[in-house]
Every structure is written in C-alpha cells, then in structure tokens.
Design a protein around this motif. Sequence first.
Motif, PDB file in Angstrom:
ATOM      1  N   VAL A  91       4.775   2.673  10.258  1.00 26.44           N
ATOM      2  CA  VAL A  91       4.443   3.053   8.891  1.00 26.44           C
ATOM      3  C   VAL A  91       3.002   3.517   8.848  1.00 26.44           C
ATOM      4  CG1 VAL A  91       4.233   2.289   6.497  1.00 26.44           C
ATOM      5  CG2 VAL A  91       6.088   1.396   7.939  1.00 26.44           C
ATOM      6  N   SER A  92       2.765   4.693   8.271  1.00 25.54           N
ATOM      7  CA  SER A  92       1.416   5.204   8.044  1.00 25.54           C
ATOM      8  C   SER A  92       1.053   4.962   6.585  1.00 25.54           C
ATOM      9  CB  SER A  92       1.343   6.703   8.361  1.00 25.54           C
ATOM     10  OG  SER A  92       1.603   6.927   9.732  1.00 25.54           O
ATOM     11  N   LEU A  93      -0.098   4.369   6.358  1.00 20.18           N
ATOM     12  CA  LEU A  93      -0.529   4.018   5.006  1.00 20.18           C
ATOM     13  C   LEU A  93      -1.779   4.797   4.626  1.00 20.18           C
ATOM     14  CD1 LEU A  93      -0.160   0.134   5.185  1.00 20.18           C
ATOM     15  CD2 LEU A  93       1.440   1.746   4.178  1.00 20.18           C
ATOM     16  N   GLY A  94      -1.912   5.048   3.349  1.00 17.68           N
ATOM     17  CA  GLY A  94      -3.159   5.564   2.811  1.00 17.68           C
ATOM     18  C   GLY A  94      -3.490   6.974   3.213  1.00 17.68           C
ATOM     19  N   ALA A  95      -4.677   7.162   3.798  1.00 15.06           N
ATOM     20  CA  ALA A  95      -5.198   8.486   4.107  1.00 15.06           C
ATOM     21  C   ALA A  95      -4.351   9.180   5.159  1.00 15.06           C
ATOM     22  CB  ALA A  95      -6.650   8.381   4.587  1.00 15.06           C
ATOM     23  N   LEU A  96      -4.545  10.492   5.253  1.00 14.76           N
ATOM     24  CA  LEU A  96      -3.733  11.311   6.145  1.00 14.76           C
ATOM     25  C   LEU A  96      -3.870  10.885   7.597  1.00 14.76           C
ATOM     26  CD1 LEU A  96      -1.928  13.799   6.583  1.00 14.76           C
ATOM     27  CD2 LEU A  96      -4.013  15.181   6.721  1.00 14.76           C
ATOM     28  N   LEU A  97      -5.079  10.532   8.026  1.00 10.03           N
ATOM     29  CA  LEU A  97      -5.312  10.180   9.415  1.00 10.03           C
ATOM     30  C   LEU A  97      -5.391   8.677   9.630  1.00 10.03           C
ATOM     31  CD1 LEU A  97      -7.960  12.912  10.380  1.00 10.03           C
ATOM     32  CD2 LEU A  97      -5.473  12.939  10.708  1.00 10.03           C
TER      33      LEU A  97
ATOM     34  N   GLY B  35       0.844  -1.186   0.000  1.00 14.14           N
ATOM     35  CA  GLY B  35       0.000   0.000   0.000  1.00 14.14           C
ATOM     36  C   GLY B  35       0.882   1.239   0.000  1.00 14.14           C
ATOM     37  N   TYR B  36       0.286   2.366  -0.292  1.00  8.02           N
ATOM     38  CA  TYR B  36       1.064   3.604  -0.371  1.00  8.02           C
ATOM     39  C   TYR B  36       1.609   3.989   0.999  1.00  8.02           C
ATOM     40  CZ  TYR B  36       2.341   8.451  -1.150  1.00  8.02           C
ATOM     41  OH  TYR B  36       3.035   9.635  -1.213  1.00  8.02           O
ATOM     42  N   CYS B  37       2.911   4.138   1.096  1.00  8.47           N
ATOM     43  CA  CYS B  37       3.559   4.497   2.352  1.00  8.47           C
ATOM     44  C   CYS B  37       3.604   6.020   2.451  1.00  8.47           C
ATOM     45  CB  CYS B  37       4.983   3.920   2.400  1.00  8.47           C
ATOM     46  SG  CYS B  37       5.918   4.405   3.855  1.00  8.47           S
ATOM     47  N   GLN B  38       2.715   6.567   3.277  1.00  8.40           N
ATOM     48  CA  GLN B  38       2.685   8.016   3.434  1.00  8.40           C
ATOM     49  C   GLN B  38       3.848   8.511   4.274  1.00  8.40           C
ATOM     50  OE1 GLN B  38      -1.130   9.748   4.410  1.00  8.40           O
ATOM     51  NE2 GLN B  38      -0.141  11.197   5.781  1.00  8.40           N
ATOM     52  N   LYS B  39       4.175   7.776   5.341  1.00 14.57           N
ATOM     53  CA  LYS B  39       5.295   8.162   6.188  1.00 14.57           C
ATOM     54  C   LYS B  39       5.756   6.940   6.959  1.00 14.57           C
ATOM     55  CE  LYS B  39       6.905  11.453   9.641  1.00 14.57           C
ATOM     56  NZ  LYS B  39       6.593  12.654  10.452  1.00 14.57           N
ATOM     57  N   ALA B  40       7.068   6.870   7.191  1.00 13.72           N
ATOM     58  CA  ALA B  40       7.653   5.793   7.992  1.00 13.72           C
ATOM     59  C   ALA B  40       8.765   6.376   8.842  1.00 13.72           C
ATOM     60  CB  ALA B  40       8.188   4.685   7.093  1.00 13.72           C
ATOM     61  N   LEU B  41       8.937   5.835  10.034  1.00 10.41           N
ATOM     62  CA  LEU B  41      10.027   6.273  10.901  1.00 10.41           C
ATOM     63  C   LEU B  41      10.500   5.121  11.757  1.00 10.41           C
ATOM     64  CD1 LEU B  41       8.607   6.804  13.957  1.00 10.41           C
ATOM     65  CD2 LEU B  41       7.728   8.784  12.744  1.00 10.41           C
TER      66      LEU B  41
ATOM     67  N   ASP C  50       0.329  13.387  12.356  1.00  5.85           N
ATOM     68  CA  ASP C  50       1.748  13.300  12.031  1.00  5.85           C
ATOM     69  C   ASP C  50       2.556  12.918  13.269  1.00  5.85           C
ATOM     70  OD1 ASP C  50       3.966  13.358  10.495  1.00  5.85           O
ATOM     71  OD2 ASP C  50       4.150  15.533  10.417  1.00  5.85           O
ATOM     72  N   ILE C  51       3.312  11.825  13.176  1.00  3.15           N
ATOM     73  CA  ILE C  51       4.226  11.389  14.239  1.00  3.15           C
ATOM     74  C   ILE C  51       5.623  11.837  13.844  1.00  3.15           C
ATOM     75  CG2 ILE C  51       5.143   9.429  15.510  1.00  3.15           C
ATOM     76  CD1 ILE C  51       2.590   7.934  14.901  1.00  3.15           C
ATOM     77  N   LEU C  52       6.258  12.612  14.700  1.00  2.28           N
ATOM     78  CA  LEU C  52       7.540  13.216  14.372  1.00  2.28           C
ATOM     79  C   LEU C  52       8.721  12.326  14.709  1.00  2.28           C
ATOM     80  CD1 LEU C  52       6.907  16.872  15.587  1.00  2.28           C
ATOM     81  CD2 LEU C  52       6.510  15.889  13.334  1.00  2.28           C
ATOM     82  N   SER C  53       8.629  11.589  15.814  1.00  4.36           N
ATOM     83  CA  SER C  53       9.762  10.790  16.271  1.00  4.36           C
ATOM     84  C   SER C  53       9.246   9.635  17.111  1.00  4.36           C
ATOM     85  CB  SER C  53      10.729  11.668  17.084  1.00  4.36           C
ATOM     86  OG  SER C  53      11.910  10.957  17.411  1.00  4.36           O
TER      87      SER C  53
END
Length: 400
Positions: free
Chosen positions: A167-173, A148-154, A202-205
Amino acid sequence: MKRKFSPPLAADRRQRNKSRARGGGAGAGADDTELSLLLTDKSVPHLLVTEVFHTPRSHKPTSKSACAFNRRGAILCVPLDGSAASTAGAARPPSAAIRRRGPLADLYRRCLSFIGATPRGRLAFAGSRGVFLVNPVTDALQGFDTVGYCQKALVAAGGGDGCNVFVSLGALLSPPALWRLADDGERWSQCAVAATAEQAGDILSAVNCKGRFYLLHDDGCVSKVDPGEPPPLRMERLPVASLAGHLSPPCKTLAAEGHLLECHGEVLFVRKLLAVREAAAPLCAHTEFVVGVAGFEVYRLDVAERRWAKVERLAGGGDTAIFVSPESAFAVRASEAAAAGCMGNCVYFVGEGRCCYACRAYGGSTWGAYSMERREVLFEHTVASRGGRTEALWFLPSVV
C-alpha cells in the motif's frame, strides 16, 4: 488508469430454491451442475462473470439512491478444452440472483478498484481509506483500514495461501507499506518498507516467490523485498536489465502491459498481445477500434544472468497453465484441473470489447485459450449476456 471493477456476487440460495420450486429451467439446472465442481475441487479455475445494466436516475422525491442496484452475476465452471463451441457456442452463466443488500453490494456502490485475487479465492478491492477482501462464494468480507489516504494498493499473489498487500500512502513518492494477513485469516500486520525516491514511484505488479517479494516498477526495473532479512524491511533494486527493453515490440511504458506471477518457484511476466483494426461503428457517427487477442508472451526473471529470458514452453513438463485477468494472473497444474479439461502449456485469458455509451453498444466479454506450443489462439468464446455490459475474471474458488 486502473480499471474500475464491480465485484461479481454469490448467488442467493433462497432465489435458487424458488426457481427449483417453479420447475427450474435451463438456468436453474445449470446452476446445480456448474457449482458441484466449484464446491469439491478448489484447484479448478472458474470464471466469475457479472453483468451490469444501466438504470435511469430516479426522480422520486422519496428515493434514497440516485441509481438503483441493477446487476446479476454467476460463478461459471466452463469446459477448459473449449468444447463449448460444439454445444451452445457461448458460455452462458447460470441464472443467479444477486443480494441487493449487504457488504458486497455496499462495495459495489462505492465503485472500489479491483486490485487482484488471492490463492484462497478472495477478490481484493481498494478504496481511499482501506483494502477489502471478498469471497464471492461465501459472501464473506474482511479488510483493513490503511490509516491514511490510500494512493495505490496491489496484491502480491503466490507463495502459498496467505495474503500480502503493498500500500502506498500519502504523497506520490511515499514508500509503500506491507500488510500481511496472519495464518488464522483474521489478524493483519503492517510493516514499513524503506525505499529510495526512484523506487517509491509507481509499482505496477507484485508477486510472492519463495517468501520473497518482487516488485515491477513502471520503468521496467525490478526490486526485491525479503522479510527474512533483519528489520527494517528494505526495497532492493535488482541488477537486471529493464523488462521494457526485452519486449517485442519494445514499449516505452509497462502500464497495462501484463502481470507478474509465480510458477514452479520462478518469477514470470505474462503479456497480452492485441490485434487492433479500425472499423466504422454502425449505430454511431464515429469510428471505433476493434481489439482482439492475438497472443501472449511470457518472460522469466533470471537474476543470475541479469536479464528476462523469453519462455517458449511453460515449466513443469507441459503440465502448467496460466490464467490471466485484468489486474491478476496465476498458474496451476493442468493435471489437477483435468476434470474441467484444462490443457497444459496454455494461457487462458478473458477479453473485453469496447463499449459505446452514446449508442449503448457493448462489446461483451470473451474467454479463451492460447497455445504456447502452437503460438496461436486455440479458441475464444463469447460470454452470453441479456443486453448488459459483462465483466469476467478467472479465480480459484474456495468455501473456506
């Protein structure tokens, strides 16, 4: 905006052998000297430097690439006591050829985002469809497809030698998923994390402390994920005052402010303080802002008191040093890195000068140390280059 980082690559052994056969030189000799500590002591932080050169677009009809691969990098063991100032005056990476083909070169061409480093010496990069781990010493590559689309990973560093990635996938929330690397270093497992709408932002760290994960949100609040509790995994908002209100001076947003890290079983937040002054650019008809490192602030998460306590002295009786790079931070015992001159109660950092692509002026990278006791920058050295743009980070090398 997350920094686009081009991964430094391991030196090509055949190229080093050719250099020795031709009589070596300063670069070849330094390569042998610097890498000896790298291969014998895993706990000693090294500086990973890469230098990027602009290559004009090819106009040949047979060319398969719009831009040639033009990059060199090195793993550098620098004297952590700052003694480089009394010798060459700058930390120059040893000459090392970069492999032009292979998985690392492919990751570079795809311009993936650097998202952190693991305790076992791997650098983590994220793309739209997956996360990749690269060992810059061995040139080994592994990773997983996010399906799936990886919006953000840390990376949630700390807590042993394992690797954990949110890993955050898909929609913003959308709620994040936790990917964990097994002890064998090969198999990945995925666990969904239940979260409220406000926690799914959004998770920063993130950091792993005593087997529990602590996540810092963009509003300064902190959540905890405990894999030891019965499934499913849940993100629990801690009753701790927002970190943004504790900073001096306070900030409205924590984006690019600092990093979470684990130190002696505690969760810390380290923040860089910058000195900014306006200066006229000599080669361009514009004005630039010159940014320097003025110092650091460190805060400790105190769940019992529901606050972030400012740290004046690092834990461990002065035997702790923190190493900070863009998107990552970790702590080591200074006594274990004494061979490299590591000083306790200090924050080691890397800095970057601003670049002007119009006049091709590059600010260059720096590295230095800040004393928590003296509250001042002890030294800051320039990473020497041959005219290209340099990027640097601290990491713990490993040949495993």
